[in-house]
Structures are given as structure tokens and as C-alpha cells.
Design a protein around this motif. Structure first.
Motif, PDB file in Angstrom:
ATOM      1  N   LYS A  73       0.832  -1.205   0.000  1.00  0.00           N
ATOM      2  CA  LYS A  73       0.000   0.000   0.000  1.00  0.00           C
ATOM      3  C   LYS A  73       0.865   1.252   0.000  1.00  0.00           C
ATOM      4  O   LYS A  73       0.426   2.316  -0.380  1.00  0.00           O
ATOM      5  CB  LYS A  73      -0.927  -0.029   1.201  1.00  0.00           C
ATOM      6  N   LEU A  90      -5.751  -3.219  10.089  1.00  0.00           N
ATOM      7  CA  LEU A  90      -5.881  -3.940   8.828  1.00  0.00           C
ATOM      8  C   LEU A  90      -5.673  -3.056   7.594  1.00  0.00           C
ATOM      9  O   LEU A  90      -5.097  -3.463   6.591  1.00  0.00           O
ATOM     10  CB  LEU A  90      -7.290  -4.533   8.794  1.00  0.00           C
ATOM     11  N   LEU A  91      -6.131  -1.821   7.692  1.00  0.00           N
ATOM     12  CA  LEU A  91      -6.093  -0.938   6.533  1.00  0.00           C
ATOM     13  C   LEU A  91      -4.673  -0.476   6.218  1.00  0.00           C
ATOM     14  O   LEU A  91      -4.314  -0.238   5.065  1.00  0.00           O
ATOM     15  CB  LEU A  91      -6.960   0.288   6.864  1.00  0.00           C
ATOM     16  N   HIS A  98      -0.010  -7.817   7.934  1.00  0.00           N
ATOM     17  CA  HIS A  98      -1.356  -7.704   7.382  1.00  0.00           C
ATOM     18  C   HIS A  98      -2.018  -9.077   7.284  1.00  0.00           C
ATOM     19  O   HIS A  98      -3.178  -9.253   7.653  1.00  0.00           O
ATOM     20  CB  HIS A  98      -1.323  -7.033   5.997  1.00  0.00           C
ATOM     21  N   ARG A 102      -5.498 -10.141   9.007  1.00  0.00           N
ATOM     22  CA  ARG A 102      -6.638 -10.491   8.154  1.00  0.00           C
ATOM     23  C   ARG A 102      -7.232 -11.825   8.626  1.00  0.00           C
ATOM     24  O   ARG A 102      -8.443 -11.987   8.703  1.00  0.00           O
ATOM     25  CB  ARG A 102      -6.152 -10.537   6.707  1.00  0.00           C
ATOM     26  N   GLY A 261     -15.358   1.854   7.672  1.00  0.00           N
ATOM     27  CA  GLY A 261     -16.744   1.443   7.471  1.00  0.00           C
ATOM     28  C   GLY A 261     -17.770   2.554   7.504  1.00  0.00           C
ATOM     29  O   GLY A 261     -18.900   2.369   7.058  1.00  0.00           O
ATOM     30  N   ARG A 329      -1.041   1.343  -5.347  1.00  0.00           N
ATOM     31  CA  ARG A 329      -0.088   0.347  -4.851  1.00  0.00           C
ATOM     32  C   ARG A 329       1.315   0.739  -5.289  1.00  0.00           C
ATOM     33  O   ARG A 329       1.518   1.157  -6.437  1.00  0.00           O
ATOM     34  CB  ARG A 329      -0.385  -1.045  -5.427  1.00  0.00           C
ATOM     35  N   PRO A 388     -16.032  -1.917  -6.785  1.00  0.00           N
ATOM     36  CA  PRO A 388     -16.190  -0.904  -5.734  1.00  0.00           C
ATOM     37  C   PRO A 388     -15.602  -1.350  -4.399  1.00  0.00           C
ATOM     38  O   PRO A 388     -15.255  -0.508  -3.570  1.00  0.00           O
ATOM     39  CB  PRO A 388     -17.714  -0.733  -5.624  1.00  0.00           C
ATOM     40  N   GLY A 390     -12.838  -3.279  -4.212  1.00  0.00           N
ATOM     41  CA  GLY A 390     -11.465  -3.716  -4.462  1.00  0.00           C
ATOM     42  C   GLY A 390     -11.431  -5.173  -4.874  1.00  0.00           C
ATOM     43  O   GLY A 390     -12.410  -5.707  -5.415  1.00  0.00           O
ATOM     44  N   ARG A 394      -6.431  -7.904  -0.519  1.00  0.00           N
ATOM     45  CA  ARG A 394      -6.782  -6.748   0.308  1.00  0.00           C
ATOM     46  C   ARG A 394      -8.163  -6.210  -0.030  1.00  0.00           C
ATOM     47  O   ARG A 394      -8.437  -5.022   0.136  1.00  0.00           O
ATOM     48  CB  ARG A 394      -5.733  -5.653   0.140  1.00  0.00           C
ATOM     49  N   CYS A 396     -12.152  -5.475   0.295  1.00  0.00           N
ATOM     50  CA  CYS A 396     -12.849  -4.947   1.471  1.00  0.00           C
ATOM     51  C   CYS A 396     -13.347  -6.085   2.347  1.00  0.00           C
ATOM     52  O   CYS A 396     -14.160  -6.902   1.922  1.00  0.00           O
ATOM     53  CB  CYS A 396     -14.027  -4.095   1.030  1.00  0.00           C
TER      54      CYS A 396
END
Ligand code: HEM
Length: 449
Positions: A73, A90-91, A98, A102, A261, A329, A388, A390, A394, A396
Motif C-alpha cells: 500500500k 488492517l487498513l 497484514h 486479516r 466502514g 499500490r 467498488p 477492491g 486486500r 474490502c
């Protein structure tokens, strides 16, 4: 080894820093403009930084799925600004950190948990719309921001309404402050002894204190309250039995889930309502569907698969106005996309805003046509023509959660209210903040049905 025949055409240009800084203030136009350059990859050099915008779904797949281990990222200014606040959740995290998170957070979004969250979503929406008055004009964007904030709060901490409200309020204040901090050097300023920086740090300490208190109380109680916090506390790493998330990690995930969210779902819903107010014929059909599927009782989680038109309306809104409108990315090493060399350090961009408005995949791409979303149409689309949420490792993690929430909020609102346009909302334009919102309040008229 790629052959010349396999190479997709690309355009490479340089952009001066002043031209870039000017264009940066109009990012959607910049993205659409670069999207019109010939070829499937547009490479731009700005100063020493190389960018590559991918325009075809296959290239996005090659990037996110085929090169998952060779991209990250990266560390954009935006991410640095929010890093201190969100923590390594997580983001933000990359690589092995990660992957571990996850695995541990995934069970919180398992289908079996969604029914419980769905109940909370309907209850929270019912309470919010109960205060609306017949004939009034309301800013639906503001309403959706506070509603989705309450939904995340109540699904995280279902058994402690006071705690959920305190965290939601603290979170809201902090994000508003951080949103004002978009100037060069802001992450440094945040660490300074300046009064506003101290105020932000104090607000963060108070918020952290509340979250740690809630975690501590729940650990002491034990058991499973059915909410997100319980699943995070109970989650065990399948690859390392006995390993759980620490308090700090849970705190980071709580902040991350609020952050990832809330605004996205609120903006998605605001676009849905605005589009419906502009298309009364779609609204009539939706009312008929709700009458048939839900009748006079409150909407329920089990209705979601049957509310097919509601789903198509949401799909079309997320196509035209994707809350996450571009994903970036960083290439960690030299890679190849469509047979084109992409040097290490390049920031590769996959833009929902560009690809989801491409006439090759969506005839009459600028028109709102929920009816296009038949199963056949969806099945024939290349995987990354519509993304929308992803995709790849990774994607959503909250996709099903967000979907359930949007359908249930839409059904609850539309079962009681007809929305119509006001002159001031006719000219609304998309405006990219953290996610794609509107350039002014979404003021719509509400009439009781
Ligand atoms: C309409 C609503 C939403 C949209 C459009 C959306 C979109 C996305 C997208 C595109 C990504 C991937 C970003 C990237 O790869 O760079 C993402 C990641 C993520 N989303 Fe969502 N999201 C939504 C709602 C939610 C909700 C409700 C939650 C949680 C309650 C959530 C939690 C997350 C998290 C934690 C990630 C990071 C996942 C990872 O990196 O492993 N999102 N979202």
C-alpha cells in the motif's frame, strides 16, 4: 518472459510540478483526463515519482492478484497522517503483519455473524428515521454520516449503548480535526506542542481510554455478546493455535473499522438517495418491491437476497459514484503489467472512477440504469470492470457488512418515505475527500408514504 505481441499499448508522459499541483485540486478530472490518453496504461512522471494508471480490468487483476507479493500500500501522505490515529490495523499494515491480522479479523465478518448485525442495523435506522417529519427538507448526507457511525458503534459494542455512543462521538471529533490537517508537514505539526495539536492528542487519549475500558470489561465478562468486539476478542489464529489479538491490536482494529466502514457506506447511501430522488420512476418500482417483499413489518436480514431491485440500485450507484474511487499500490520491485515494465517505486493506480465509467463495459456509462444489473450482465463482466470493494488479498473485509447495511437502510427508509429533489441539490457534483462524497449538502424533501 513477455513477448512483444503480448504487450498492451501504453502512453508515457511527463507532467510539470505546477501543472500537477493545479490538477491535484481537481483529482477526478485529472484521473478522467489521464484515462483518455491512448493505450491501456498511462505512465506519468511528476518530478522523480512515476505513476501508472491502469485502464483495463485485466491489468487491474494482474496488479492486485498476479503481483500481490510484489506490491504494497506504500506510504502516501494521507496514510502517514492517519497512521498515528488508526494504528497498525488492517487498513494500514502490509506484508506478514497484514496477513496475520486479516486471518484474525475475518471471522468477525463471517456470514453467520451478519444476521445479528442486520438486526442492529434495522434497529439503529428505525430510531434515526423516527425523528424525521413529513414534508421536511433534510441533508441526507449528514443523516447518513451519523447513521453509519451509530451502526458501526452499535455493531461493535452491542451490549453497551453508552460506550458505543462515547466512542462514536470521540471518533467523529477526531476525524473532523484530522481532516482539517491537510497541509504539508501536518504529521509533524500533530506532534508539536501547539495548542491544537495538544487538544487532538488529549481527544485521542480520551477515546483510547474509553476503548480500552470497553475491551477490559468485555474480557472480564468473558462469553460472546454476538457483536464485533466479541468476535475480535475470541478470534484465534488458525495458523498459530492459541494466538489471539492483543488489547492494542483490538484497539487498532476498532479504530480501523470505524474509519473504513463509516464514510464509505454513508457516501454510498447518500448517492443512492440522491439518484432515487432524481429518478422517481426507479423509486416507484422500489416501493412496489418493498411492498411485495417486506410488507408492513420492519425489513429483516433474511429479506436482503429478495430485495433484488434495491440491490441493483445500489450496484449502479456504486458504479457511478464509487466511494473508494482510486486505489494505489507501490511496486516493491521492478514488475511487468501487460508486458510493460513498471519500475520499482512506481505508484500504480487502479481507478474505479475511470474503469466503471468505461463504455466498453458499461453501455451509456453516464446514465443511471439499475436495470442493467441482470445476472447475465454481471456474469459477463470481466472481474475488475466493476470493483467498488477492491479485490485480491486486500479486498474490502466489510463488503457483506456494507451490502447488508445499505440494503436494510434503503428498505427501511423507502418503506416509509418518498424522496424528492430540491433545486439546490440538482447541481450536486462528486467531491473526493477520504471517500467520494458530494460538493454540497444532499438536501432532499421527505414525504411520508
Ligand atoms: C460502501 C461501502 C464500502 C466500500 C465502497 C468499501 C470499499 C473498500 C475498498 C475498495 C477497499 C480496498 C482498498 C484497497 O485495496 O486499497 C476496502 C478495504 C477495507 N474495508 Fe471497505 N468499503 C466499504 C465498507 C466497509 C465497511 C462497512 C467496513 C467495516 C465495517 C470496511 C472495512 C474495510 C477494511 C478493514 C479494509 C482493509 C482490508 C485489508 O486491507 O485487508 N469497509 N474497502
Amino acid at each position: 518472459m513477455a513477448t512483444a505481441a503480448a504487450q498492451v499499448p501504453a502512453t508515457s508522459r511527463r507532467m510539470s510540478l505546477p501543472a500537477f499541483l493545479w490538477a491535484r485540486r481537481r483529482p477526478l478530472r485529472l484521473m478522467a483526463e489521464i484515462g483518455r490518453w491512448p493505450g491501456e496504461i498511462a505512465q506519468v512522471r511528476i518530478g522523480s515519482q512515476m505513476f501508472a494508471l491502469l485502464k483495463s480490468p485485466d491489468l487491474v487483476q494482474e496488479l492486485l492478484v498476479g503481483n500481490a507479493g510484489r506490491i504494497a500500500k506504500g506510504h502516501t501522505a494521507e496514510r502517514r497522517r492517519f497512521f498515528a490515529f488508526l494504528g497498525d490495523g488492517l487498513l494500514i499494515s502490509d506484508g506478514e503483519a497484514h496477513r496475520r491480522q486479516r486471518r484474525l479479523v475475518l471471522p468477525a465478518f463471517h456470514r453467520s455473524r451478519l444476521a445479528g448485525y442486520g438486526e442492529t442495523m434495522v434497529r439503529t435506522t428505525d430510531a434515526a428515521v423516527a425523528t424525521w417529519r413529513d414534508g421536511e427538507v433534510r441533508d441526507l448526507a449528514a443523516d447518513m454520516m451519523s447513521l453509519t457511525l451509530s451502526v458501526v458503534g452499535n455493531t461493535l459494542f452491542s451490549s453497551d449503548v453508552g460506550g458505543a455512543e462515547a466512542v462514536a462521538a470521540g471518533f467523529n471529533g477526531l476525524v473532523a480535526d484530522l481532516n482539517r490537517m491537510i497541509f504539508p508537514g501536518s504529521s509533524l505539526a500533530l506532534r508539536s506542542p501547539l495548542p491544537f495539536a495538544r487538544r487532538i492528542r488529549r481527544a485521542q487519549a480520551t477515546l483510547d481510554g474509553t476503548v480500552y475500558r470497553l475491551i477490559g470489561e468485555r474480557r472480564a465478562q468473558g462469553g460472546d455478546a454476538g457483536d464485533l468486539l466479541s468476535t475480535l476478542l475470541l478470534a484465534e489464529d488458525a495458523e498459530r493455535p492459541g494466538e489471539h489479538l492483543s488489547d492494542l491490536e483490538i484497539r487498532n482494529q476498532v479504530m480501523t473499522l470505524f474509519f473504513a466502514g463509516q464514510g464509505t457506506t454513508a457516501n454510498g447511501l447518500s448517492w443512492v438517495f440522491w439518484l432515487l430522488a432524481r429518478h422517481p420512476e426507479a423509486q416507484d418500482l422500489l416501493h412496489a418491491e418493498i411492498r411485495r417483499v417486506v410488507g408492513d413489518r420492519p425489513a429483516a436480514f433474511t429479506d436482503v437476497p429478495d430485495l433484488k431491485l434495491a440491490g441493483r440500485i445500489i450496484s449502479e450507484a456504486l458504479r457511478l459514484y464509487p466511494p473508494v474511487w482510486t486505489m494505489g499500490r507501490e511496486a516493491l520491485e521492478d514488475i511487468e503489467l501487460g508486458g510493460n515494465p513498471i519500475p520499482k517505486g512506481t505508484l500504480v493506480l487502479a481507478s474505479q472512477w475511470v474503469i466503471q465509467r468505461d463504455a466498453r463495459w458499461f453501455p451509456a456509462p453516464l446514465e443511471f440504469r439499475p436495470e442493467r444489473w441482470t445476472d447475465e450482465f454481471r456474469g459477463a463482466l470481466p472481474r475488475f470492470a466493476y470493483f467498488p470493494f477492491g479485490g485480491g488479498a486486500r479486498s474490502c473485509i466489510g463488503e457483506n457488512f456494507a451490502w447488508t447495511e445499505m440494503v436494510l437502510v434503503l428498505a427501511t427508509v423507502a418503506s416509509r418515505w418518498r424522496l424528492s429533489m430540491t433545486p439546490e441539490s440538482e447541481a450536486i457534483q462528486p467531491f473526493p475527500r477520504i471517500s467520494l462524497g458530494q460538493d454540497r449538502p444532499v438536501r432532499l424533501r421527505l414525504d411520508r408514504r
